[in-house]
Design an enzyme around this catalytic site. Structure first.
Site, PDB file in Angstrom:
ATOM      1  N   GLU A   1      41.543 -41.717  76.691  1.00 61.87           N
ATOM      2  CA  GLU A   1      42.045 -43.116  77.000  1.00 61.87           C
ATOM      3  C   GLU A   1      43.640 -43.086  76.347  1.00 61.87           C
ATOM      4  O   GLU A   1      43.760 -43.927  75.551  1.00 61.87           O
ATOM      5  CB  GLU A   1      41.142 -44.257  76.481  1.00 61.87           C
ATOM      6  CG  GLU A   1      41.305 -45.621  77.044  1.00 61.87           C
ATOM      7  CD  GLU A   1      40.742 -46.656  76.270  1.00 61.87           C
ATOM      8  OE1 GLU A   1      39.635 -46.467  76.067  1.00 61.87           O
ATOM      9  OE2 GLU A   1      41.241 -47.692  76.165  1.00 61.87           O
TER      10      GLU A   1
ATOM     11  N   HIS B   1      47.231 -43.860  77.086  1.00 58.53           N
ATOM     12  CA  HIS B   1      47.947 -44.647  77.852  1.00 58.53           C
ATOM     13  C   HIS B   1      49.647 -44.289  78.021  1.00 58.53           C
ATOM     14  O   HIS B   1      50.198 -43.719  77.178  1.00 58.53           O
ATOM     15  CB  HIS B   1      47.880 -46.185  77.582  1.00 58.53           C
ATOM     16  CG  HIS B   1      46.785 -46.591  77.644  1.00 58.53           C
ATOM     17  ND1 HIS B   1      45.787 -46.284  78.865  1.00 58.53           N
ATOM     18  CD2 HIS B   1      45.872 -47.113  76.644  1.00 58.53           C
ATOM     19  CE1 HIS B   1      44.582 -46.912  78.453  1.00 58.53           C
ATOM     20  NE2 HIS B   1      44.598 -47.168  77.252  1.00 58.53           N
TER      21      HIS B   1
ATOM     22  N   HIS C   1      38.256 -50.299  82.046  1.00 64.27           N
ATOM     23  CA  HIS C   1      39.211 -50.473  80.800  1.00 64.27           C
ATOM     24  C   HIS C   1      39.412 -52.015  80.907  1.00 64.27           C
ATOM     25  O   HIS C   1      39.222 -52.751  81.673  1.00 64.27           O
ATOM     26  CB  HIS C   1      40.499 -49.766  80.956  1.00 64.27           C
ATOM     27  CG  HIS C   1      41.385 -49.939  79.642  1.00 64.27           C
ATOM     28  ND1 HIS C   1      42.372 -50.978  79.492  1.00 64.27           N
ATOM     29  CD2 HIS C   1      41.850 -49.032  78.553  1.00 64.27           C
ATOM     30  CE1 HIS C   1      42.782 -50.869  78.435  1.00 64.27           C
ATOM     31  NE2 HIS C   1      42.512 -49.643  77.826  1.00 64.27           N
TER      32      HIS C   1
ATOM     33  N   ASP D   1      43.273 -44.330  72.383  1.00 64.63           N
ATOM     34  CA  ASP D   1      43.780 -45.344  72.880  1.00 64.63           C
ATOM     35  C   ASP D   1      45.236 -45.608  72.412  1.00 64.63           C
ATOM     36  O   ASP D   1      45.709 -46.528  72.153  1.00 64.63           O
ATOM     37  CB  ASP D   1      43.026 -46.890  72.193  1.00 64.63           C
ATOM     38  CG  ASP D   1      43.151 -47.943  73.371  1.00 64.63           C
ATOM     39  OD1 ASP D   1      43.808 -47.718  74.355  1.00 64.63           O
ATOM     40  OD2 ASP D   1      42.621 -48.965  73.035  1.00 64.63           O
TER      41      ASP D   1
HETATM   42 ZN    ZN Z   1      43.067 -48.727  76.247  1.00 65.97          ZN
END
Ligand code: ZN
Length: 321
Positions: free
Chosen positions: A13, A15, A161, A284
């Site tokens: 995950e 980004h 998400h 993340d």
């Molecule tokens: Zn995220």
């Protein structure tokens, strides 16, 4: 001296922001700190250096929230295609380090299903990520089911998400405290409520009866749902309701990740409810930095074999990497 885990590490995950798409973000969606912005737009040396420093071999890239979920229908399909084309270029330039989840133009569900198939077949994308409500609608509504039909056919997961809660929810639930605690609307609670609600609605919608092999990924250790699965399941089995086993669907069709949530009690709860095969490593990044995630994984009270499943074995299987 930092010690890399003995097994490969795949973080799923992680980004980035596409310069053309992020121009469409407005208001609180557009506001980020400058350091986060620098990392979101970096798909080269800074990102790779921070992966190397923490011992992360592969990032499965996804656009940051709200991604393409708030685009108007007139431009959604075409713009999303160019976003995914650029993302494919980034992965092709560095296939050993980057893989991808597609963005989907949910404003046009048929086009979203086609875009999922195009990116999986043409570019080898690993599935897709969607972010919160699509222009104010939850994504369990029947009009969105072509996306799940295609995901099942292609055998790729859809990653749900968080995004900012609906403005009415923010007003009623959080406004009193949002000034002193702006993150209460975001990861401290608002994102969790939004995404857990989306996941529960998906189960209630019946989509898993229609597409029983559909696979869903939730970040942040399942947005509290592994902790609540017993109570939700038992409550939904009381008289007066349609027959449904929330537990069976949640524990079979859902996968959860460690994104932004490095807690042994939370991890052990997920292991006990869902089994270690349904837990995947994620950071993340760049909203959370890489080293705390890796340092925490070293300390988790599981066998090396189970840690290796979480760090990459499960991703290799689920995402066919
Ligand atoms: Zn995220």
């Amino acid at each position: 001296m930092f010690k890399k885990p003995a097994c490969p590490v795949i973080a799923i995950e992680e980004h980035y922001w596409d310069p053309e798409l992020s121009k469409h973000f407005v208001g609180p969606e557009a506001a980020r700190g400058s350091e986060t912005d620098e990392r979101l737009y970096d798909l080269g040396s800074l990102r790779l250096r921070e992966m190397d420093e923490a011992g992360i071999d592969v990032q499965v890239l996804s656009h940051g929230a709200p991604s393409t979920q708030k685009l108007p229908v007139e431009i959604a399909a075409e713009l999303t295609r160019s976003v995914n084309d650029r993302l494919a270029g980034i992965c092709a330039a560095n296939p050993a380090r980057f893989a991808a989840f597609a963005a989907l133009p949910t404003a046009d569900p048929a086009a979203a299903a086609d875009e999922l198939e195009r990116t999986v077949r043409t570019y080898g994308f690993k599935g897709a990520m969607v972010h919160g409500m699509a222009n104010g609608e939850f994504l369990d509504l029947k009009k969105y089911w072509p996306i799940y039909e295609r995901a099942e056919k292609l055998d790729v997961p859809i990653y749900f998400h968080p995004s900012l809660p609906n403005p009415t929810v923010t007003e009623i639930y959080y406004q009193d405290y949002a000034k002193d605690f702006p993150l209460v609307v975001r990861p401290a609670w608002g994102y969790t409520v939004e995404t857990a609600t989306q996941a529960i609605r998906l189960v209630l919608s019946g989509v898993f009866e229609k597409y029983p092999k559909l696979k869903i990924i939730l970040g942040h250790f399942g947005e509290t749902l592994p902790f609540l699965v017993w109570r939700i399941d038992a409550s939904l089995k009381r008289p007066g309701q349609k027959p449904l086993s929330f537990r069976d669907i949640f524990c079979n069709n859902f996968y959860v990740t460690t994104s932004g949530f490095f807690s042994n009690p939370a991890l052990l709860c997920c292991v006990m409810e869902m089994g270690v095969d349904h837990i995947l490593f994620a950071v993340d990044w760049p909203f959370v930095m890489n080293p705390p995630a890796i340092e925490w994984m070293r300390s988790v009270p599981l066998s090396d074999e189970d840690k290796a499943k979480i760090l990459s074995g499960n991703a290799k299987r689920l995402l066919r990497m």
